[in-house]
Write a protein that holds these residues in place. Structure first.
Motif, PDB file in Angstrom:
ATOM      1  N   SER A 149       0.830  -1.201   0.000  1.00  0.00           N
ATOM      2  CA  SER A 149       0.000   0.000   0.000  1.00  0.00           C
ATOM      3  C   SER A 149       0.866   1.254   0.000  1.00  0.00           C
ATOM      4  N   SER A 150       2.076   1.159   0.538  1.00  0.00           N
ATOM      5  CA  SER A 150       2.996   2.299   0.523  1.00  0.00           C
ATOM      6  C   SER A 150       3.380   2.671  -0.900  1.00  0.00           C
ATOM      7  N   PHE A 151       3.607   1.641  -1.743  1.00  0.00           N
ATOM      8  CA  PHE A 151       3.952   1.897  -3.141  1.00  0.00           C
ATOM      9  C   PHE A 151       2.814   2.623  -3.844  1.00  0.00           C
ATOM     10  N   ALA A 152       1.599   2.173  -3.598  1.00  0.00           N
ATOM     11  CA  ALA A 152       0.437   2.822  -4.217  1.00  0.00           C
ATOM     12  C   ALA A 152       0.307   4.268  -3.769  1.00  0.00           C
ATOM     13  N   ALA A 153       0.587   4.527  -2.477  1.00  0.00           N
ATOM     14  CA  ALA A 153       0.475   5.895  -1.950  1.00  0.00           C
ATOM     15  C   ALA A 153       1.542   6.810  -2.532  1.00  0.00           C
ATOM     16  N   SER A 154       2.730   6.273  -2.782  1.00  0.00           N
ATOM     17  CA  SER A 154       3.842   7.112  -3.234  1.00  0.00           C
ATOM     18  C   SER A 154       3.874   7.308  -4.741  1.00  0.00           C
ATOM     19  N   THR A 155       3.057   6.579  -5.495  1.00  0.00           N
ATOM     20  CA  THR A 155       3.101   6.697  -6.955  1.00  0.00           C
ATOM     21  C   THR A 155       2.644   8.073  -7.443  1.00  0.00           C
ATOM     22  N   THR A 156       1.878   8.786  -6.620  1.00  0.00           N
ATOM     23  CA  THR A 156       1.404  10.109  -7.036  1.00  0.00           C
ATOM     24  C   THR A 156       2.465  11.199  -6.836  1.00  0.00           C
ATOM     25  N   MET A 157       3.514  10.869  -6.096  1.00  0.00           N
ATOM     26  CA  MET A 157       4.525  11.875  -5.787  1.00  0.00           C
ATOM     27  C   MET A 157       5.162  12.498  -7.024  1.00  0.00           C
ATOM     28  N   PRO A 158       5.596  11.721  -8.020  1.00  0.00           N
ATOM     29  CA  PRO A 158       6.220  12.348  -9.195  1.00  0.00           C
ATOM     30  C   PRO A 158       5.289  13.303  -9.943  1.00  0.00           C
ATOM     31  N   SER A 159       4.022  12.921 -10.104  1.00  0.00           N
ATOM     32  CA  SER A 159       3.109  13.792 -10.847  1.00  0.00           C
ATOM     33  C   SER A 159       2.900  15.116 -10.114  1.00  0.00           C
ATOM     34  N   PHE A 160       2.802  15.062  -8.786  1.00  0.00           N
ATOM     35  CA  PHE A 160       2.674  16.302  -8.023  1.00  0.00           C
ATOM     36  C   PHE A 160       3.934  17.155  -8.163  1.00  0.00           C
ATOM     37  N   PHE A 161       5.088  16.501  -8.218  1.00  0.00           N
ATOM     38  CA  PHE A 161       6.333  17.263  -8.364  1.00  0.00           C
ATOM     39  C   PHE A 161       6.409  17.930  -9.737  1.00  0.00           C
ATOM     40  N   TYR A 162       6.000  17.229 -10.785  1.00  0.00           N
ATOM     41  CA  TYR A 162       6.007  17.822 -12.124  1.00  0.00           C
ATOM     42  C   TYR A 162       5.069  19.029 -12.181  1.00  0.00           C
ATOM     43  N   ARG A 163       3.901  18.904 -11.565  1.00  0.00           N
ATOM     44  CA  ARG A 163       2.972  20.031 -11.544  1.00  0.00           C
ATOM     45  C   ARG A 163       3.527  21.186 -10.718  1.00  0.00           C
ATOM     46  N   HIS A 164       4.131  20.848  -9.601  1.00  0.00           N
ATOM     47  CA  HIS A 164       4.783  21.869  -8.764  1.00  0.00           C
ATOM     48  C   HIS A 164       5.824  22.643  -9.577  1.00  0.00           C
ATOM     49  N   SER A 165       6.633  21.928 -10.332  1.00  0.00           N
ATOM     50  CA  SER A 165       7.673  22.561 -11.149  1.00  0.00           C
ATOM     51  C   SER A 165       7.064  23.390 -12.274  1.00  0.00           C
ATOM     52  N   LEU A 166       5.989  22.871 -12.887  1.00  0.00           N
ATOM     53  CA  LEU A 166       5.338  23.591 -13.979  1.00  0.00           C
ATOM     54  C   LEU A 166       4.774  24.920 -13.497  1.00  0.00           C
ATOM     55  N   TRP A 167       4.091  24.913 -12.344  1.00  0.00           N
ATOM     56  CA  TRP A 167       3.526  26.155 -11.817  1.00  0.00           C
ATOM     57  C   TRP A 167       4.623  27.159 -11.488  1.00  0.00           C
ATOM     58  N   LEU A 168       5.747  26.678 -10.978  1.00  0.00           N
ATOM     59  CA  LEU A 168       6.869  27.579 -10.691  1.00  0.00           C
ATOM     60  C   LEU A 168       7.401  28.205 -11.975  1.00  0.00           C
ATOM     61  N   LEU A 169       7.499  27.397 -13.035  1.00  0.00           N
ATOM     62  CA  LEU A 169       7.978  27.916 -14.312  1.00  0.00           C
ATOM     63  C   LEU A 169       7.025  28.979 -14.862  1.00  0.00           C
ATOM     64  N   VAL A 170       5.724  28.699 -14.807  1.00  0.00           N
ATOM     65  CA  VAL A 170       4.746  29.662 -15.313  1.00  0.00           C
ATOM     66  C   VAL A 170       4.784  30.947 -14.491  1.00  0.00           C
ATOM     67  N   SER A 171       4.910  30.810 -13.168  1.00  0.00           N
ATOM     68  CA  SER A 171       4.975  32.009 -12.322  1.00  0.00           C
ATOM     69  C   SER A 171       6.212  32.845 -12.650  1.00  0.00           C
ATOM     70  N   ALA A 172       7.326  32.171 -12.922  1.00  0.00           N
ATOM     71  CA  ALA A 172       8.546  32.896 -13.297  1.00  0.00           C
ATOM     72  C   ALA A 172       8.357  33.652 -14.603  1.00  0.00           C
ATOM     73  N   LEU A 173       7.672  33.045 -15.560  1.00  0.00           N
ATOM     74  CA  LEU A 173       7.424  33.706 -16.843  1.00  0.00           C
ATOM     75  C   LEU A 173       6.556  34.950 -16.657  1.00  0.00           C
ATOM     76  N   PHE A 174       5.540  34.841 -15.808  1.00  0.00           N
ATOM     77  CA  PHE A 174       4.709  36.014 -15.534  1.00  0.00           C
ATOM     78  C   PHE A 174       5.527  37.121 -14.879  1.00  0.00           C
ATOM     79  N   ASN A 175       6.383  36.748 -13.928  1.00  0.00           N
ATOM     80  CA  ASN A 175       7.134  37.747 -13.174  1.00  0.00           C
ATOM     81  C   ASN A 175       8.158  38.475 -14.040  1.00  0.00           C
TER      82      ASN A 175
END
Length: 385
Positions: free
Chosen positions: A245-271
């Motif tokens: 069950s730990s593996f299933a819980a942690s599988t979402t971590m990479p997708s959240f990190f990619y989205r986190h990075s994408l939002w940071l990139l977009v915010s930098a472009l706006f700034n």
């Protein structure tokens, strides 16, 4: 400042306020820098060019708190004041201070030119403190060996993991990562945070022409350093059994990190780009200018970061072999007051000292202008009356 009839002073154009107050491509909606505290607070409910900047970081405080506290109700979660959650509370402190300082800086900066400088010095300081709060959470929850309890004696490298992961890239086979994560990771995060504060504060007194680019690029460095545990976990195989069950819980971590990075990139472009107001100066003075979108994107990145960390927290809680309380068998000591709150306190003390120094310099530069601005505004006030 309010007139005797109780009506607020009209908002001003960029030609009616000191150049220090103006922003690129924002032509109207300015408050003169001699508001009282009461006037500043009331301006949150007036359509000024800072109103959106205030609300886009003030309201997210409550959204973040709502999602943050939900993990304390998970099955198997220790008490909220348990050492296990010390890194999470430091992360919460970092995010809360960032959002609160940012919203208050935009609301209160019209009290005077000196107060304006101090407000944004504090803003930069809390951003740096947030990066260290994130690093603490990454260190204890996403670290490649976060709290893994070794079986056998202290020198043994055997872990009680599923046999199908014996072929995975082992952390113990990469001594350079061992040395960096366990010895240099947190000190590097703190040193870089201090460098960021110094650099961003300096952009308010020099390097003004390229201040937005410098501030944006300066905060790219702590992202790269702080995220090294995440990069490691994304590029290597999961330490959890694929049937757990730990593996299933942690599988979402990479997708959240990619989205986190994408939002940071977009915010930098706006700034940096100052779009959309660059394309139509004057049209987005009150609502919809780049700094408001910058705020929205940075908060979305923080929210995805929270979900990413929570995914790893849940995975640890679901695996009895992955523990965080301090233990002599663990190569990575669990969180303590000194290693979490102590680190943040030391960092905050250093940041406050830096802010005090820059504030004193700002007072020397802009303090003498205070009386001149008051006299100038009094004459304009009489004309309006």
């Amino acid at each position: 400042m309010l007139l005797n009839c109780g009506q607020p002073l009209p908002l001003l154009s960029h030609t009616d306020v000191p150049p220090r107050v103006t922003e690129n491509f924002i032509l109207t909606g300015y408050r003169f820098p001699n508001y009282s505290l009461r006037d500043c607070l009331l301006s949150a409910f007036r359509p000024t060019n800072e109103t959106g900047n205030f609300w886009t970081h003030f309201l997210p405080i409550f959204i973040f708190a709502y999602y943050f506290v939900e993990m304390f109700g998970w099955d198997g979660a220790p008490d909220a004041n348990a050492p296990f959650f010390y890194p999470m509370w430091n992360y919460f402190i970092g995010v809360f201070c960032l959002l609160m300082a940012s919203s208050m800086a935009h609301l209160l900066n019209s009290m005077s030119l000196v107060v304006r400088e101090v407000c944004f010095f504090v803003d930069y300081g809390t951003i740096s403190a947030y990066t260290v709060g994130s690093s603490l959470a990454y260190y204890y929850y996403i670290h490649p060996r976060a709290g893994i309890v070794e079986k056998g004696d202290q020198n043994s490298s055997h872990l009680d993991l599923n046999h199908e992961h014996k072929g995975a890239l082992s952390y113990s086979t990469m001594p350079e990562f061992n040395l960096f994560f366990e010895t240099y990771y947190m000190p590097c995060a703190c040193v870089i945070a201090i460098i960021c504060v110094l650099s961003c504060c300096n952009t308010r007194q020099r390097w003004r022409e390229h201040r937005y680019i410098i501030r944006t690029l300066v905060f790219l460095l702590p992202f790269l350093i702080s995220s090294t545990p995440v990069f490691y976990r994304v590029l290597t195989r999961s330490p959890y059994s694929t049937t757990s069950s730990s593996f299933a819980a942690s599988t979402t971590m990479p997708s959240f990190f990619y989205r986190h990075s994408l939002w940071l990139l977009v915010s930098a472009l706006f700034n940096i780009s100052k779009i959309p107001e660059r394309l139509a100066p004057g049209r987005f003075d009150i609502w919809g200018h780049s700094h408001q979108w910058f705020h929205c994107c940075t908060f979305l990145s923080i929210l995805d970061e929270l979900h990413m960390i929570q995914a790893e927290v849940r995975a640890i809680l679901l695996n009895p072999d992955f523990l965080l309380p301090p233990t002599t068998l663990s190569r990575l000591p669990g969180p303590t007051i000194a290693s979490t709150y102590g680190v943040m306190l030391l960092l905050q003390t250093t940041i406050v000292s830096i802010i005090v120094c820059f504030s004193w310099r700002a007072s020397c530069i802009y303090g003498p202008q205070r009386d001149q601005l008051k006299d100038k505004r009094s004459v304009e006030h009489m004309k309006v009356s």
